[in-house]
Design a protein around this motif. Structure first.
Motif, short mmCIF file in Angstrom:
data_model
loop_
_atom_site.label_atom_id
_atom_site.label_comp_id
_atom_site.label_asym_id
_atom_site.label_seq_id
_atom_site.Cartn_x
_atom_site.Cartn_y
_atom_site.Cartn_z
N THR A 226 0.85 -1.18 0.00
CA THR A 226 0.00 0.00 0.00
C THR A 226 0.88 1.23 0.00
N ASP A 227 0.38 2.31 -0.61
CA ASP A 227 1.11 3.58 -0.62
C ASP A 227 0.73 4.46 0.56
N TYR A 228 -0.23 4.03 1.37
CA TYR A 228 -0.74 4.85 2.48
C TYR A 228 -1.14 6.25 2.00
N HIS A 229 -1.81 6.30 0.86
CA HIS A 229 -2.21 7.57 0.27
C HIS A 229 -3.51 7.33 -0.51
N PRO A 230 -4.50 8.20 -0.36
CA PRO A 230 -5.78 7.95 -1.02
C PRO A 230 -5.72 7.89 -2.54
N GLU A 231 -4.70 8.51 -3.15
CA GLU A 231 -4.58 8.49 -4.60
C GLU A 231 -3.53 7.49 -5.08
N GLY A 232 -2.98 6.72 -4.15
CA GLY A 232 -1.95 5.75 -4.49
C GLY A 232 -2.49 4.34 -4.60
N CYS A 233 -1.58 3.38 -4.64
CA CYS A 233 -1.96 1.97 -4.73
C CYS A 233 -2.40 1.43 -3.37
N SER A 234 -3.33 0.51 -3.42
CA SER A 234 -3.79 -0.19 -2.22
C SER A 234 -3.45 -1.67 -2.37
N ILE A 235 -3.72 -2.43 -1.32
CA ILE A 235 -3.47 -3.87 -1.39
C ILE A 235 -4.30 -4.49 -2.51
N ASP A 236 -5.49 -3.96 -2.78
CA ASP A 236 -6.31 -4.52 -3.86
C ASP A 236 -5.62 -4.36 -5.22
N ASP A 237 -4.94 -3.23 -5.42
CA ASP A 237 -4.16 -3.06 -6.66
C ASP A 237 -3.04 -4.08 -6.72
N TYR A 238 -2.41 -4.32 -5.58
CA TYR A 238 -1.28 -5.25 -5.56
C TYR A 238 -1.72 -6.71 -5.69
N ILE A 239 -2.95 -7.00 -5.35
CA ILE A 239 -3.47 -8.33 -5.63
C ILE A 239 -3.47 -8.56 -7.14
N VAL A 240 -3.85 -7.54 -7.90
CA VAL A 240 -3.82 -7.64 -9.36
C VAL A 240 -2.38 -7.77 -9.85
N TYR A 241 -1.50 -6.92 -9.32
CA TYR A 241 -0.07 -7.02 -9.68
C TYR A 241 0.47 -8.40 -9.32
N GLY A 242 0.09 -8.90 -8.12
CA GLY A 242 0.58 -10.20 -7.69
C GLY A 242 0.16 -11.32 -8.62
N SER A 243 -1.07 -11.24 -9.12
CA SER A 243 -1.55 -12.25 -10.06
C SER A 243 -0.75 -12.21 -11.35
N MET A 244 -0.38 -11.01 -11.79
CA MET A 244 0.45 -10.86 -12.99
C MET A 244 1.83 -11.44 -12.75
N MET A 245 2.39 -11.18 -11.58
CA MET A 245 3.71 -11.72 -11.25
C MET A 245 3.68 -13.25 -11.24
N LYS A 246 2.66 -13.80 -10.62
CA LYS A 246 2.54 -15.26 -10.56
C LYS A 246 2.45 -15.84 -11.97
N GLU A 247 1.67 -15.21 -12.82
CA GLU A 247 1.53 -15.68 -14.20
C GLU A 247 2.86 -15.64 -14.93
N GLN A 248 3.73 -14.71 -14.55
CA GLN A 248 5.05 -14.60 -15.18
C GLN A 248 6.09 -15.54 -14.58
N GLY A 249 5.72 -16.29 -13.58
CA GLY A 249 6.67 -17.24 -13.01
C GLY A 249 7.38 -16.77 -11.77
N VAL A 250 6.90 -15.70 -11.14
CA VAL A 250 7.44 -15.30 -9.84
C VAL A 250 6.99 -16.33 -8.81
N HIS A 251 7.90 -16.74 -7.94
CA HIS A 251 7.62 -17.82 -6.99
C HIS A 251 7.11 -17.33 -5.63
N PHE A 252 7.37 -16.06 -5.31
CA PHE A 252 7.17 -15.63 -3.93
C PHE A 252 7.06 -14.11 -3.89
N ILE A 253 6.16 -13.60 -3.04
CA ILE A 253 6.01 -12.15 -2.87
C ILE A 253 6.26 -11.78 -1.42
#
Length: 349
Positions: A226-253
């Motif tokens: 999270t960016d701790y900012h109302p206009e920044g990224c939240s954990i929900d955004d990073y869930i999407v990023y995390g799914s993309m990372m997993k699809e690319q073969g990242v093993h661990f976050i």
């Protein structure tokens, strides 16, 4: 504070395999900058040879070497450890061998400081937005400059493999360059690298794609969940990023948080304040995660694992205070762990 039923063999001290790398326990030394190199040298020093192997002697399962610069102009500080040239490989290999000799695995965190680089010369970032009012205004990167940095990450991964590291971690947190691309607070680009969430992921996507060409080992990514900012990224955004990372073969976050902009906490963070991010990422993306931040006791670490919030526990400041923190944690949990052979007579008393 932390009360759990402790089994004869705790989860904290049980083995785990991630990305093909088998760890003897779930304790990780979190990457922390040592600023111990000669300016513009970036080579391993005697300090590193004492600092990291001593934690391996202390029975940490995985030693994560500090944020290591992928290019000379990507250093966060002039005395950063570096992996930008082949001349740095031999020192890194010696460090790897020393940690392996003590029975631990070792990883390295690759980093480019972007707008948070504190070095003479040109400072680059996704957009010409400074970190704070006292920072230099960076130059917005051209596509050619981005390709050069992506290539630098790839070449650094190649060097990490030559040095024998078990784990490679990309530093996509704490306001450094990759994090700057991911956050709308620092990325105002109008091309394919900016705008919506998928476009902001493009830079990291290309870094991962290129790294896979030279690195076939365990690949971790550290995020600021999270960016701790109302206009920044939240954990929900990073869930999407995390799914993309997993699809690319990242093993661990590895789930940290904040520092894309100066922090503005209404109150001081409490123990394990970042654990919920690791827990949500693990459950929603179905990927192994690491919990980090104000985890100080064995009971606390065990509770996080027992409740299924994370797979590895990253210990930072407590391992600076006590290189033998695993022994203390084992005593709290009433379990026996192997002692370094030369210490057996005293550890087992």
């Amino acid at each position: 504070m932390f009360k759990i039923e402790v089994a004869k063999m705790s989860i904290l001290f049980s083995p785990i395999t991630i990305g093909g790398v088998s760890l003897k326990n779930r304790i990780v030394m979190s990457p922390m900058g040592m600023n111990a190199c000669k300016a513009e040298d970036g080579k391993v020093t005697n300090w590193h040879k004492i600092h990291y192997p001593s934690r391996a002697v202390g029975q940490v399962g995985l030693i994560m070497v500090e944020a290591t610069a992928v290019s000379l102009d990507g250093r966060t500080d002039p005395d950063d450890l570096g992996i930008w040239e082949d001349g740095q490989i031999s020192g890194l290999k010696e460090l790897v061998d020393m940690v392996h000799e003590q029975g631990a695995k070792i990883g390295i965190q690759l980093c480019h400081g972007g707008r948070k680089s504190k070095i003479p010369g040109k400072i680059m970032a996704p957009s010409a937005i400074p970190y704070d009012e006292n920072s230099i205004v960076p130059e917005a990167m051209t596509e050619e400059e981005m390709y050069e940095v992506i290539a630098a990450f790839k070449e650094s991964a190649r060097r990490a493999k030559q040095a024998g590291f078990d784990v490679l971690e990309l530093h996509a947190a704490h306001g450094y360059l990759i994090n700057q691309f991911l956050s709308p607070l620092s990325n105002k680009r109008g091309d394919k690298y900016g705008g919506n969430l998928e476009n902001r992921y493009q830079f990291l996507k290309e870094v991962i794609h290129e790294i896979h060409k030279v690195w076939d080992g365990a690949l971790f990514v550290r995020i600021s969940a999270t960016d701790y900012h109302p206009e920044g990224c939240s954990i929900d955004d990073y869930i999407v990023y995390g799914s993309m990372m997993k699809e690319q073969g990242v093993h661990f976050i590895d789930c940290s948080s904040g520092w894309i902009v100066p922090p503005n906490f209404s109150e001081r963070p409490g123990p394990g304040y970042q654990v919920p991010f690791a827990s949500q990422m693990k459950k929603e993306v179905q990927i192994p995660t690491g919990a980090v931040g104000l985890i100080t006791s064995g009971l606390q670490a065990e509770k996080i694992l027992v409740e299924g919030h994370a797979d590895l526990i990253f210990i930072g400041q407590e391992l600076l205070r006590d290189p033998y923190w695993p022994k203390r944690a084992a005593k709290e949990l009433n379990v026996s762990i192997d002692a370094p052979p030369s210490y057996e007579y005293i550890w087992n008393k």
